[in-house]
Write an enzyme that holds these catalytic residues in place. Structure first.
Site: not given
Ligand code: ZN
Length: 208
Positions: A93-94
């Site tokens: 996700e990041d």
């Protein structure tokens, strides 16, 4: 960066978080298991330079280590795939990490658990938050316990190391939303559910 370098990075990150983690026995499990040290090193490398949103400005990697520690210590989870997935849970996700990379380095099961708790960043933030509420009851048990530990860590941080520009209303709205997600996870782990309830109550009191 070679694997030898991540392991060295894991040693330093684990030494640093030992001073700060609220879950010391769980932390010890992260430091002791070679698979977990390896996952911690990879995640520390990928999250390098990222900070938590809170005013404490902790290095981001403290959060996934804490999530793994909560699972080990409070959730009594010793399944090393689940603990590795916890340490890696925000990498897709990041950070620029891909699911193929996770599969080749940590195996298909770890990749699948991480994917289950990864939001689709192409969607609008509000839609993503609603999807978490909708999807929670349909996750596998491995992903459910991970999501629950993630919410415990985040609720704590929103209350006790809040992002600088967050008003109390926004903090309280966060606790409400996290509680709605957790309602869909009930039945996966009694001890983690009890800790979440305790954490939300303490957090609401702290915010007022
Ligand atoms: Zn997280």
């Amino acid at each position: 960066m070679t694997e030898m370098h991540w392991i060295a990075l894991a040693e330093s990150v684990l030494a640093e978080t030992e001073l700060t983690t609220r879950f010391s026995k769980g932390h010890a499990a992260c430091a002791a298991l070679p698979e977990l040290r390896r996952a911690t090193g990879f995640a520390a490398w990928r999250h390098e330079g990222q900070l938590r949103k809170g005013e404490g400005k902790a290095p981001y990697i403290h959060h996934p280590i804490e999530v793994a520690a909560i699972l080990a210590e409070i959730g009594d989870i010793s399944d090393v795939d689940v603990l590795q997935a916890a340490v890696l849970h925000d990498t897709i996700e990041d950070t620029p990490t891909t699911s193929e990379e996770l599969e080749s380095l940590f195996g298909a099961r770890v990749r699948d658990i991480v994917l289950e708790v990864t939001d689709d960043k192409n969607l609008d933030k509000l839609v993503r938050k609603e999807k978490q509420v909708e999807h929670a009851p349909h996750l596998t048990k491995d992903a459910q316990v991970l999501k629950l530990a993630d919410k415990i860590s985040n609720v704590h941080d929103v209350a006790f190391s809040k992002p600088v520009d967050w008003a109390p209303e926004r903090q309280l709205a966060y606790f409400d939303w996290a509680s709605r997600v957790v309602d869909g996870l009930r039945g996966c782990n009694t001890a983690l559910e009890a800790l979440f309830d305790e954490q939300v109550a303490r957090s609401r009191d702290a915010v007022g």
